[in-house]
Design a protein around this motif. Sequence first.
Motif, PDB file in Angstrom:
ATOM      1  N   ILE A  79      -0.708  -2.413 -10.565  1.00 31.88           N
ATOM      2  CA  ILE A  79       0.423  -3.248 -10.146  1.00 31.88           C
ATOM      3  C   ILE A  79       0.418  -3.408  -8.628  1.00 31.88           C
ATOM      4  N   LEU A  80       0.225  -2.290  -7.934  1.00 26.26           N
ATOM      5  CA  LEU A  80       0.195  -2.338  -6.471  1.00 26.26           C
ATOM      6  C   LEU A  80      -0.942  -3.210  -5.970  1.00 26.26           C
ATOM      7  N   ARG A  81      -2.089  -3.101  -6.610  1.00 24.35           N
ATOM      8  CA  ARG A  81      -3.243  -3.912  -6.212  1.00 24.35           C
ATOM      9  C   ARG A  81      -2.953  -5.407  -6.391  1.00 24.35           C
ATOM     10  N   GLU A  82      -2.356  -5.778  -7.523  1.00 27.35           N
ATOM     11  CA  GLU A  82      -2.017  -7.177  -7.770  1.00 27.35           C
ATOM     12  C   GLU A  82      -0.955  -7.669  -6.792  1.00 27.35           C
ATOM     13  N   LEU A  83       0.010  -6.810  -6.500  1.00 31.40           N
ATOM     14  CA  LEU A  83       1.063  -7.175  -5.542  1.00 31.40           C
ATOM     15  C   LEU A  83       0.471  -7.503  -4.184  1.00 31.40           C
ATOM     16  N   ARG A  84      -0.457  -6.681  -3.718  1.00 31.68           N
ATOM     17  CA  ARG A  84      -1.011  -6.848  -2.372  1.00 31.68           C
ATOM     18  C   ARG A  84      -1.919  -8.075  -2.248  1.00 31.68           C
ATOM     19  N   LYS A  85      -2.351  -8.647  -3.362  1.00 31.68           N
ATOM     20  CA  LYS A  85      -3.148  -9.877  -3.296  1.00 31.68           C
ATOM     21  C   LYS A  85      -2.312 -11.037  -2.773  1.00 31.68           C
ATOM     22  N   GLU A  86      -1.019 -11.017  -3.068  1.00 27.46           N
ATOM     23  CA  GLU A  86      -0.143 -12.119  -2.700  1.00 27.46           C
ATOM     24  C   GLU A  86       0.934 -11.737  -1.693  1.00 27.46           C
ATOM     25  N   ASN A  87       1.255 -10.456  -1.616  1.00 27.70           N
ATOM     26  CA  ASN A  87       2.416 -10.027  -0.839  1.00 27.70           C
ATOM     27  C   ASN A  87       2.110  -8.746  -0.078  1.00 27.70           C
ATOM     28  N   GLU A  88       2.132  -8.840   1.253  1.00 29.72           N
ATOM     29  CA  GLU A  88       1.861  -7.671   2.091  1.00 29.72           C
ATOM     30  C   GLU A  88       3.144  -7.051   2.648  1.00 29.72           C
ATOM     31  N   GLU A  89       4.267  -7.699   2.391  1.00 33.64           N
ATOM     32  CA  GLU A  89       5.493  -7.291   3.058  1.00 33.64           C
ATOM     33  C   GLU A  89       6.390  -6.371   2.240  1.00 33.64           C
ATOM     34  N   THR A  90       6.405  -6.532   0.924  1.00 36.22           N
ATOM     35  CA  THR A  90       7.285  -5.706   0.101  1.00 36.22           C
ATOM     36  C   THR A  90       6.863  -4.245   0.176  1.00 36.22           C
ATOM     37  N   LYS A  91       7.794  -3.397   0.539  1.00 33.04           N
ATOM     38  CA  LYS A  91       7.494  -1.973   0.671  1.00 33.04           C
ATOM     39  C   LYS A  91       7.512  -1.318  -0.705  1.00 33.04           C
ATOM     40  N   VAL A  92       6.693  -0.283  -0.858  1.00 33.89           N
ATOM     41  CA  VAL A  92       6.565   0.398  -2.146  1.00 33.89           C
ATOM     42  C   VAL A  92       6.649   1.904  -1.948  1.00 33.89           C
ATOM     43  N   LEU A  93       7.522   2.528  -2.704  1.00 32.46           N
ATOM     44  CA  LEU A  93       7.613   3.988  -2.725  1.00 32.46           C
ATOM     45  C   LEU A  93       7.052   4.449  -4.056  1.00 32.46           C
ATOM     46  N   ILE A  94       5.941   5.162  -4.003  1.00 35.55           N
ATOM     47  CA  ILE A  94       5.274   5.588  -5.226  1.00 35.55           C
ATOM     48  C   ILE A  94       5.774   6.953  -5.665  1.00 35.55           C
ATOM     49  N   LEU A  95       6.175   7.025  -6.926  1.00 37.38           N
ATOM     50  CA  LEU A  95       6.611   8.286  -7.508  1.00 37.38           C
ATOM     51  C   LEU A  95       5.480   8.876  -8.346  1.00 37.38           C
TER      52      LEU A  95
END
Length: 255
Positions: A81-97
């Motif tokens: 999911i994180l990999r797909e997100l970063r293809k289009e969006n570099e700005e949304t912050k992610v806190l991984i649990l």
Amino acid sequence: MIALYNNRCKIPVKKREKKLRLLVVEDEKKLCDMIAKSLHQAGYEVDTCNDGEEALEMICAEMYDLIVLDLNLPGMDGMDILRELRKENEETKVLILSARSQIADKPRRYELLGRISLLSPEYLLSFERRSFHLLELEARVRSLTRRKFVQKNVCLECGALRFNTRERTAYAKETPVALTRKENGILEYLLLNQGRPVSQEELIEHVWDSSVDSFSGSIRVHMSSLRKKLKAELGYDPVVNKIGEGYKIGGNDKT
């Protein structure tokens, strides 16, 4: 306070702040709901999801300020999911649990952190599921949402100092500097936050795991070693220790 004007009067009105929107992705519904309730009470708008594929659809359809993301999900893995997100969006912050039991052995932990850092500077909050600390989670979320933290370039630079986030290699005057894993982590975090002091507690939060004592000499030992190595190549120490505030690179200093 702001003042609203018209032809007849001037009325002081308290400006309404826009609530930040978060997405909590966690496969255990009870835990997911508990996290969402806590964050909602802290003043955030919160959506929830228990499935990886559904989570990706929600992320693509909506613009979230921060995503709280579990790693082990049905349908689609959290790292995917994180990999797909970063293809289009570099700005949304992610806190991984991630439960400590998932990354109990050091090789697995280092591999995980390496994979995360290749995508972007994310944050890992590991925990014991039986003793989940919501206040710690809220503090992490608050810290992340307040910080402008977008890494669009592979290389972080400050003067003659450069750090390649993909190669995990530091350069001083274009000369590679041999650093340990922890020293790399410290340097990367300081460069990402250059111009402002970073406290020992913040380094523990983002570079060490949460079991490290803030009064431990471990941070000072690694920091001292890092500064000596950089000074040997640069001819000066690029890290400033601001008493009572923390360590700083950049700003009005020599770098």
